[in-house]
Design a protein around this motif. Structure first.
Motif, mmCIF file in Angstrom:
data_model
loop_
_atom_site.group_PDB
_atom_site.id
_atom_site.type_symbol
_atom_site.label_atom_id
_atom_site.label_comp_id
_atom_site.label_asym_id
_atom_site.label_seq_id
_atom_site.Cartn_x
_atom_site.Cartn_y
_atom_site.Cartn_z
ATOM 1 N N ARG A 1 0.967 -1.151 -0.075
ATOM 2 C CA ARG A 1 0.102 0.068 0.000
ATOM 3 C C ARG A 1 0.704 1.115 0.020
ATOM 4 O O ARG A 1 2.141 1.362 0.632
ATOM 5 C CB ARG A 1 -1.036 0.225 1.180
ATOM 6 N N GLN A 2 0.319 2.372 -0.669
ATOM 7 C CA GLN A 2 1.051 3.517 -0.781
ATOM 8 C C GLN A 2 0.158 4.628 -0.395
ATOM 9 O O GLN A 2 -0.907 4.663 -0.742
ATOM 10 C CB GLN A 2 1.694 3.786 -2.176
ATOM 11 N N ALA A 3 0.467 5.300 0.636
ATOM 12 C CA ALA A 3 -0.704 6.702 0.856
ATOM 13 C C ALA A 3 0.337 8.043 0.704
ATOM 14 O O ALA A 3 1.469 8.124 1.177
ATOM 15 C CB ALA A 3 -0.669 6.464 2.439
ATOM 16 N N ARG A 4 -0.327 8.909 -0.015
ATOM 17 C CA ARG A 4 0.036 10.270 -0.283
ATOM 18 C C ARG A 4 0.111 10.885 1.018
ATOM 19 O O ARG A 4 -0.882 11.085 1.762
ATOM 20 C CB ARG A 4 -0.443 10.817 -1.237
ATOM 21 N N LEU A 5 1.295 11.524 1.291
ATOM 22 C CA LEU A 5 1.407 12.165 2.694
ATOM 23 C C LEU A 5 0.389 13.405 2.610
ATOM 24 O O LEU A 5 0.091 14.018 3.722
ATOM 25 C CB LEU A 5 2.980 12.530 3.176
ATOM 26 N N ASP A 6 0.319 14.076 1.686
ATOM 27 C CA ASP A 6 -0.607 15.086 1.638
ATOM 28 C C ASP A 6 -1.967 14.997 1.709
ATOM 29 O O ASP A 6 -2.805 15.804 1.994
ATOM 30 C CB ASP A 6 -0.177 16.127 0.433
ATOM 31 N N ARG A 7 -2.395 13.534 1.573
ATOM 32 C CA ARG A 7 -3.697 13.370 1.905
ATOM 33 C C ARG A 7 -3.976 12.444 3.447
ATOM 34 O O ARG A 7 -4.885 12.211 3.612
ATOM 35 C CB ARG A 7 -4.000 12.068 1.051
ATOM 36 N N LEU A 8 -2.687 12.841 4.218
ATOM 37 C CA LEU A 8 -2.825 12.338 5.583
ATOM 38 C C LEU A 8 -3.938 13.219 6.561
ATOM 39 O O LEU A 8 -3.952 14.359 6.280
ATOM 40 C CB LEU A 8 -1.558 12.514 6.048
#
Lengths: 161, 559
Positions: free
Chosen positions: B140-147
């Motif tokens: 999984r990959q999460a964009r940090l600006d969507r945190l």
């Protein structure tokens, strides 16, 4: 101006009347079977009172068919520069204003009955599950146009949550 | 199991393929280039993110859960016929029982160990990558600006041994949270600081050219400047003594001093919930009234039926209520809130300690609620909607901004989320929202004819639009106030039933992300609703245009 469900600067698009046909088909399929069963039972047993529920169910089906016709006529949508308006209901009226920039994704769906009648549904999803922005009964080409238009407008006004 | 070491070796740089040789691969010694996020590429040194593991004792802690679950289920099964079981608790049967337990424990711990081996994560400048799964692998990959929020959770067992779980909340609905369990307490805090700083749009200072100079001063000084600017607290940041490094068998202490780290942002305490107030407030809540009623009723039944067994019919209900009261106390215990450049920081929990960090602009809506039993001391329960905290199926323990707020604290809680309410006198406005009725404080109330559909509460229904937010007010017995910043409006709607139509009134609904707050005002004049629909859409649009960016520290740079 005092009428919240009829903003002045808006031209409403009605959905296809074929939606009513599709929904009537659904009603006929469900309630028709029930009525048919009751009629068969009534004929087979010869009991007069079985006709009463059969008649009641038939009356209910006719009533809901009539309501459905009215509902379909009351279902309409409008595209404004920055948001989409969806209005539904006659007795209990609802109006939803969805800004394009809040849109997360668009669904276009068409079930077997809907396809048979040449209609499709477009549903807009925002980050809120409370947004009930479904437009049933669009001709497929209009659904595709609306989908692309919404997607491009959403992109142009993209915002996070 | 057999292919794991090989696979792991694939992910190490060719030059330093053997894990034990890592001292040579410290960032200072290998100034490598750009971030790579694909797992098949060799990992680059730390400033671009390297693969990290959970703490090696994780399987020991997670394995217990399996054992406890099995024992609990078994215990539940045999609790019906204790006599039969006690007859079996000797000799061979006891041996068999212990044997089964041992097997279960082995399976539990073994699986946890495999899961630990398969779990690794990487933090790059703009994303977190997490690889998990034993049988079916997941990347999984999460964009940090969507945190949306970062939580440090310490369940009781993990807390005893100084470990914590780091949870990254993302707005993808149920199961979208990234759970990094377990890390050492210090590592978890440091990683949180790092993630928040990256999510805020700060960078590890290291471009390819300056990578060699990263070691100590570069990133921490830039962090200090930015954070100071944001807080104007003047505290400054210390240059990160502890690097956010996960202790893993493959890493050595030689890493530590070279890793650029973001220090935890300075925070300023805002309010704290005293334990006596929490206990008193829970006692005064509707739940305990029901507990008393249930006990009385069961006693009455027992007396009337002349059979003590009759009293037990109320037991399940009573247990449910006691569980509810306990969870309220457990979650609200030592509740503290603080403000930092990283956002709102909430700490709470008795057995399970939880530290939540909600970055600026992530709170979608807040509500203040007060039941009749809290009227006297004027206590309020403050809740919020955060997109990442949307778990529709479980008891909410992370959407509470203040479990039992005094009047001033409730206002402080609103201030935490919305420092600028957009009115000249926020206190008076909030006071009117919390206690007022009719047109107090400039609210637009429901018209008098609304009393036909809501004879009790109609004078409390009201709405106020400020420059920054929409405030709704409703409920006479169960008072409720909702505040939604304009830029957080998702969509808006109006509803009107036949009776309302005859009276010329309509209800206004504002759709927010899933959560405890569902803002709406019923029975307003339909002209007011029409105007609201018209203007609110416009206001939300302009507010969004001028709102801060997702990366909250980049505000100044964006035109």
């Amino acid at each position: 101006m005092s009428e919240p469900f009829d903003p002045t600067d808006v031209t409403w698009n009605h959905v296809s009347p074929r939606l009513a046909h599709a929904r009537w088909t659904g009603i006929a399929l469900v309630w028709g079977v029930v009525v048919a069963c009751l009629v068969v039972v009534a004929v087979a047993t010869g009991a007069a009172w079985v006709w009463v529920p059969a008649a009641l169910v038939a009356a209910f089906a006719v009533w809901s068919a009539w309501i459905t016709g009215r509902q379909v006529r009351a279902l309409m949508y409008a595209e404004r520069a920055d948001d989409l308006l969806i209005r539904r209901g006659i007795m209990f009226r609802q109006l939803v204003v969805v800004p394009y920039g809040r849109m997360q994704y668009v669904d276009v769906t068409a079930g077997p009955v809907a396809r048979r009648f040449g209609i499709a549904s477009v549903q807009l999803h925002t980050a809120s599950p409370a947004t009930t922005a479904t437009i049933d009964g669009l001709p497929p080409e209009e659904a595709a146009r609306l989908r692309d238009r919404l997607a491009s407008r959403g992109e142009a006004r993209l915002a996070g949550l | 199991m057999s292919d794991a070491p090989q696979e792991h070796a694939d992910r190490l740089p060719a030059a330093t393929a053997v894990p034990t040789s890592t001292p040579t691969s410290t960032p200072t010694s290998t100034p490598t280039s750009t971030p790579t996020s694909t797992p098949t590429n060799p990992p680059v040194p730390y400033e671009d993110g390297h693969w990290r593991r959970m703490h090696p004792t994780t399987p020991a802690i997670k394995g217990w859960k399996v054992l406890v679950a099995v024992v609990a289920v078994a215990g539940y099964q045999v609790s019906d016929n204790i006599d039969d079981v006690s007859g079996l608790m000797h000799g061979r049967w006891l041996l068999a029982f212990v044997g089964v337990l041992v097997v279960v424990a082995l399976v539990g711990f073994g699986y946890s160990a495999l899961a630990w081996r398969a779990t690794r994560f990487q933090v790059t400048d703009d994303a977190v990558h997490l690889h998990t799964g034993v049988l079916s692998r997941q990347q999984r990959q999460a964009r940090l600006d969507r945190l949306q929020a970062v939580d440090v959770v310490q369940p009781l067992l993990a807390r005893l041994v100084g470990l914590s779980e780091l949870k990254l909340e993302l707005a993808g609905g149920n199961g979208s949270a990234f759970s990094l369990a377990y890390l050492r307490d210090d590592d978890a805090t440091a990683l949180r600081a790092e993630l928040l700083a990256l999510a805020a749009g700060l960078h590890r200072d290291a471009g390819p050219a300056t990578a060699g100079a990263v070691a100590t001063t570069g990133p921490s000084s830039s962090t200090t400047v930015a954070l100071d600017e944001a807080t104007s607290a003047g505290d400054g940041l210390l240059g990160a003594p502890g690097a956010p490094q996960v202790a893993s068998p493959t890493s050595t202490p030689a890493h530590a001093p070279a890793l650029p780290a973001f220090a935890d942002a300075p925070e300023r305490p805002v309010y704290e919930l005293p334990m006596p107030r929490l206990l008193l407030a829970t006692l005064r809540s509707g739940a305990s009234v029901f507990v008393v009623l249930a006990i009385t009723a069961s006693a009455a039944i027992a007396v009337a039926a002349r059979d003590i067994g009759a009293a037990f019919v109320m037991i399940p209900m009573l247990l449910g209520l006691v569980g509810f009261v306990w969870s309220r106390i457990n979650q609200g215990a030592s509740f503290r809130a603080a403000i930092s450049p990283d956002g709102i920081r909430l700490r709470h929990g008795l057995t399970e300690a939880r530290t939540q960090t909600v970055p600026p602009g992530r709170v979608q809506a807040i509500s203040l609620g007060q039941g009749p039993w809290w009227r006297g001391p004027d206590w309020w329960r403050v809740e919020m909607n955060v997109a990442g905290y949307a778990h529709a199926d479980k008891q909410q323990d992370d959407t509470v901004l203040h479990p039992v707020a005094s009047r001033d604290e409730a206002m402080a809680a609103v201030w935490l989320v919305l420092p600028d309410l957009g009115v000249p006198d926020p206190q008076a406005t909030l006071d009117a929202a919390m206690h007022g009725r009719d047109d107090d404080g400039g609210f637009t109330p429901a018209p008098r004819r609304a009393r036909w559909v809501d004879p009790i509460g109609w004078r409390r229904h009201g709405v106020l639009v400020t420059d920054r937010a929409l405030i709704t007010r409703s409920g006479r017995i169960f008072r409720r106030v909702e505040v939604v910043p304009h830029e957080r409006t998702q969509s808006i709607g109006a509803e009107q039933g036949p009776l309302q139509r005859r009276l010329g009134i309509a209800s206004f609904v504002l759709h927010s992300t899933p959560g405890p707050v569902r803002p709406s005002v019923a029975h307003l004049d339909q002209a007011v609703v029409a105007a609201l629909l018209d203007e609110q859409a416009e206001r939300a649009r302009t507010a969004r245009a001028s709102a801060g960016p997702e990366q909250w520290m980049t505000r100044r740079e964006v035109p």
